[in-house]
Design a protein around this motif. Structure first.
Motif, PDB file in Angstrom:
ATOM      1  N   GLN A  97       1.157  -1.336  -0.174  1.00 42.47           N
ATOM      2  CA  GLN A  97      -0.289  -0.063  -0.437  1.00 42.47           C
ATOM      3  C   GLN A  97       0.862   1.800   0.258  1.00 42.47           C
ATOM      4  O   GLN A  97       1.878   1.589   0.341  1.00 42.47           O
ATOM      5  N   VAL A  98       1.029   2.421  -0.867  1.00 44.01           N
ATOM      6  CA  VAL A  98       1.062   3.535  -0.747  1.00 44.01           C
ATOM      7  C   VAL A  98       0.079   4.912   0.000  1.00 44.01           C
ATOM      8  O   VAL A  98      -1.288   4.196  -0.427  1.00 44.01           O
ATOM      9  N   VAL A  99       0.895   5.372   0.413  1.00 48.70           N
ATOM     10  CA  VAL A  99       0.331   6.230   1.730  1.00 48.70           C
ATOM     11  C   VAL A  99       1.198   7.848   1.061  1.00 48.70           C
ATOM     12  O   VAL A  99       2.494   7.438   1.405  1.00 48.70           O
ATOM     13  N   THR A 100       0.189   8.753   1.008  1.00 49.71           N
ATOM     14  CA  THR A 100       0.751   9.739   0.909  1.00 49.71           C
ATOM     15  C   THR A 100       0.085  10.782   1.898  1.00 49.71           C
ATOM     16  O   THR A 100      -0.651  10.521   2.582  1.00 49.71           O
ATOM     17  N   VAL A 101       0.284  12.322   1.476  1.00 51.49           N
ATOM     18  CA  VAL A 101      -0.020  13.585   2.842  1.00 51.49           C
ATOM     19  C   VAL A 101      -0.958  13.944   1.671  1.00 51.49           C
ATOM     20  O   VAL A 101      -2.190  13.592   2.908  1.00 51.49           O
ATOM     21  N   GLY A 102      -1.448  13.860   0.845  1.00 51.65           N
ATOM     22  CA  GLY A 102      -2.829  14.874  -0.019  1.00 51.65           C
ATOM     23  C   GLY A 102      -2.690  14.259  -1.402  1.00 51.65           C
ATOM     24  O   GLY A 102      -2.339  13.334  -2.051  1.00 51.65           O
ATOM     25  N   HIS A 103      -4.578  14.443  -1.311  1.00 52.99           N
ATOM     26  CA  HIS A 103      -4.823  13.762  -2.608  1.00 52.99           C
ATOM     27  C   HIS A 103      -4.623  15.023  -4.004  1.00 52.99           C
ATOM     28  O   HIS A 103      -3.732  14.319  -5.209  1.00 52.99           O
ATOM     29  N   GLY A 104      -3.834  16.249  -3.911  1.00 53.04           N
ATOM     30  CA  GLY A 104      -3.641  16.651  -4.699  1.00 53.04           C
ATOM     31  C   GLY A 104      -2.217  17.042  -5.031  1.00 53.04           C
ATOM     32  O   GLY A 104      -0.547  16.196  -3.833  1.00 53.04           O
ATOM     33  N   GLY A 105      -1.967  18.024  -5.765  1.00 50.76           N
ATOM     34  CA  GLY A 105      -0.128  17.783  -6.138  1.00 50.76           C
ATOM     35  C   GLY A 105       0.060  17.148  -7.249  1.00 50.76           C
ATOM     36  O   GLY A 105      -0.441  16.056  -7.217  1.00 50.76           O
ATOM     37  N   SER A 106       1.804  17.350  -7.186  1.00 50.32           N
ATOM     38  CA  SER A 106       2.147  16.611  -8.475  1.00 50.32           C
ATOM     39  C   SER A 106       2.611  14.796  -7.571  1.00 50.32           C
ATOM     40  O   SER A 106       3.186  13.769  -8.504  1.00 50.32           O
ATOM     41  N   ALA A 107       2.673  14.882  -6.247  1.00 51.49           N
ATOM     42  CA  ALA A 107       2.889  12.931  -5.920  1.00 51.49           C
ATOM     43  C   ALA A 107       1.709  13.477  -5.291  1.00 51.49           C
ATOM     44  O   ALA A 107       2.054  12.222  -3.325  1.00 51.49           O
ATOM     45  N   GLY A 108       0.559  13.469  -4.825  1.00 53.76           N
ATOM     46  CA  GLY A 108      -0.725  13.234  -4.108  1.00 53.76           C
ATOM     47  C   GLY A 108      -1.257  11.809  -4.879  1.00 53.76           C
ATOM     48  O   GLY A 108      -0.917  11.064  -5.913  1.00 53.76           O
ATOM     49  N   THR A 109      -2.215  11.476  -3.684  1.00 44.18           N
ATOM     50  CA  THR A 109      -3.084  10.276  -4.674  1.00 44.18           C
ATOM     51  C   THR A 109      -3.444  10.162  -6.165  1.00 44.18           C
ATOM     52  O   THR A 109      -3.210   8.995  -7.013  1.00 44.18           O
ATOM     53  N   ARG A 110      -3.707  10.929  -6.605  1.00 41.70           N
ATOM     54  CA  ARG A 110      -4.212  11.206  -7.967  1.00 41.70           C
ATOM     55  C   ARG A 110      -3.210  10.373  -8.446  1.00 41.70           C
ATOM     56  O   ARG A 110      -3.344   9.877  -9.738  1.00 41.70           O
ATOM     57  N   ALA A 111      -1.855  11.316  -8.507  1.00 41.80           N
ATOM     58  CA  ALA A 111      -0.834  11.650  -9.485  1.00 41.80           C
ATOM     59  C   ALA A 111      -0.436  10.097  -9.546  1.00 41.80           C
ATOM     60  O   ALA A 111      -0.069   9.412 -10.244  1.00 41.80           O
ATOM     61  N   LEU A 112      -0.187   9.154  -8.444  1.00 44.55           N
ATOM     62  CA  LEU A 112       0.166   8.074  -7.916  1.00 44.55           C
ATOM     63  C   LEU A 112      -0.181   6.930  -8.519  1.00 44.55           C
ATOM     64  O   LEU A 112      -0.174   5.977  -9.129  1.00 44.55           O
ATOM     65  N   ASN A 113      -1.834   6.851  -8.748  1.00 39.78           N
ATOM     66  CA  ASN A 113      -3.224   6.520  -8.638  1.00 39.78           C
ATOM     67  C   ASN A 113      -2.779   6.329 -10.040  1.00 39.78           C
ATOM     68  O   ASN A 113      -2.680   5.230 -10.833  1.00 39.78           O
ATOM     69  N   ALA A 114      -3.007   7.281 -10.876  1.00 39.85           N
ATOM     70  CA  ALA A 114      -3.082   7.037 -12.159  1.00 39.85           C
ATOM     71  C   ALA A 114      -1.677   6.923 -12.316  1.00 39.85           C
ATOM     72  O   ALA A 114      -1.364   5.748 -13.818  1.00 39.85           O
ATOM     73  N   ALA A 115      -0.321   7.115 -11.918  1.00 44.29           N
ATOM     74  CA  ALA A 115       0.793   6.085 -12.855  1.00 44.29           C
ATOM     75  C   ALA A 115       1.386   4.207 -12.025  1.00 44.29           C
ATOM     76  O   ALA A 115       0.639   3.706 -13.119  1.00 44.29           O
ATOM     77  N   LEU A 116       0.658   4.406 -11.181  1.00 46.38           N
ATOM     78  CA  LEU A 116       0.440   3.144 -10.555  1.00 46.38           C
ATOM     79  C   LEU A 116      -0.748   2.466 -11.647  1.00 46.38           C
ATOM     80  O   LEU A 116      -0.166   0.747 -11.468  1.00 46.38           O
ATOM     81  N   LYS A 117      -1.752   3.002 -11.909  1.00 46.44           N
ATOM     82  CA  LYS A 117      -2.326   2.053 -12.329  1.00 46.44           C
ATOM     83  C   LYS A 117      -1.911   2.229 -13.981  1.00 46.44           C
ATOM     84  O   LYS A 117      -2.424   0.571 -14.710  1.00 46.44           O
ATOM     85  N   GLN A 118      -1.555   2.743 -15.068  1.00 42.72           N
ATOM     86  CA  GLN A 118      -0.812   2.793 -15.739  1.00 42.72           C
ATOM     87  C   GLN A 118       0.481   1.485 -15.707  1.00 42.72           C
ATOM     88  O   GLN A 118       0.543   0.969 -17.047  1.00 42.72           O
ATOM     89  N   ARG A 119       0.965   1.362 -14.436  1.00 39.13           N
ATOM     90  CA  ARG A 119       1.782   0.459 -14.670  1.00 39.13           C
ATOM     91  C   ARG A 119       1.246  -1.198 -14.074  1.00 39.13           C
ATOM     92  O   ARG A 119       1.879  -2.220 -14.907  1.00 39.13           O
ATOM     93  N   LEU A 120       0.488  -1.139 -13.149  1.00 39.95           N
ATOM     94  CA  LEU A 120      -0.099  -2.268 -12.287  1.00 39.95           C
ATOM     95  C   LEU A 120      -1.423  -2.896 -13.193  1.00 39.95           C
ATOM     96  O   LEU A 120      -1.472  -4.387 -13.276  1.00 39.95           O
ATOM     97  N   ASN A 121      -2.130  -2.362 -13.765  1.00 39.25           N
ATOM     98  CA  ASN A 121      -3.116  -2.791 -14.204  1.00 39.25           C
ATOM     99  C   ASN A 121      -3.769  -1.929 -15.386  1.00 39.25           C
ATOM    100  O   ASN A 121      -4.922  -0.603 -15.111  1.00 39.25           O
TER     101      ASN A 121
END
Length: 264
Positions: A97-121
């Motif tokens: 599980q990845v845990v970060t500080v907030g949803h927004g920003g260049s390394a928030g949950t939205r950016a991380l989830n987009a990158a992780l989906k592209q790689r994993l599914n």
């Protein structure tokens, strides 16, 4: 009976019921928590008392990954989840599980989830932005998040597997209550644990750190913790000094007034 850890990050919304009940001192209290064994338990216990200790981790239970900027933080996070943790630690991606500080920003949950989906599914998101196999975070009620995996969709809504259970997210609830869940905030992750956790701290996360936040995020890991670290000394300062601001609520004085012993 209420059970919880008073050091864990409080709810993001109004109220702090567990903390107020403890502070009111109007009912019996039993301290039953036993620190987790090994390096992770030592690290998290130290954070709870304001100390960010250098902990020996001969089995790679704790790994620090320095990064220079948010773009590198996202890249290294994807690398850890998809490759390094499964290969070096033996924990598969679906149990990390990845845990970060907030949803927004260049390394928030939205950016991380987009990158992780592209790689994993990778997929077109044909079910309202989701594909079978996507990891998701579902909020059935405000303040409560459960994680699961998309199974399928039908005219009634999106079907998920959450642990051993299957549940249906009605069509009108998909957009407001569902998010991709490879990456969560610490508030969303509180109360759950995973075999491996990657905590992402890009430079712009420094202002969102506090001792309860670090205690909560680091304490989600059972076997392995990777820290993608770009906040320099802000992490140590948050643990030493970053006590969460006090909240003013009516519950504590109400409990003290209603449940206090009557005068003889």
């Amino acid at each position: 009976v209420l059970s919880g850890d008073p050091e864990v990050l409080g709810a993001p919304g109004a109220g702090r019921v567990f903390t107020d009940v403890l502070a009111a001192r109007v009912c019996p209290r039993v301290a039953s928590r036993v620190p987790d064994p090994g390096p992770l338990g030592e690290l998290v216990s130290g954070i709870g008392v304001g100390e960010l200790n250098q902990v020996e981790a001969p089995g790679k239970e704790i790994v620090i990954v320095p990064v220079r900027d948010a773009g590198e933080a996202v890249h290294r996070t994807v690398q850890l989840v998809a490759d390094s943790v499964p290969r070096a630690i033996g924990v598969p991606s679906e149990q990390t599980q990845v845990v970060t500080v907030g949803h927004g920003g260049s390394a928030g949950t939205r950016a991380l989830n987009a990158a992780l989906k592209q790689r994993l599914n990778p997929g077109p998101g044909r079910f309202g932005g989701y594909d079978p196999g996507d990891r998701v975070a579902y909020a059935p009620v405000p303040g409560r998040t459960v994680t699961g995996t998309v199974l399928s969709a039908d005219p009634e809504g999106l079907r998920l597997r959450c642990g051993d259970d299957e549940l249906l997210v009605p069509r009108d609830r998909v957009e407001p209550a569902l998010r991709h869940g490879w990456a969560l905030t610490a508030h969303q992750a509180a109360g759950a644990r995973w075999p491996a956790v990657v905590v992402v701290l890009p430079g712009d996360a420094a202002g969102g750190l506090s001792r309860p936040w670090v205690y909560t995020a680091f304490g989600r890991a059972e076997r392995h913790l990777s820290v993608v670290h770009g906040v320099d000394q802000a992490l140590a300062r948050a643990v030493a000094e970053g006590v969460a601001p006090e909240r003013t609520t009516r519950l504590r004085p109400l409990l003290e007034g209603l449940l206090a012993p009557e005068e003889p």
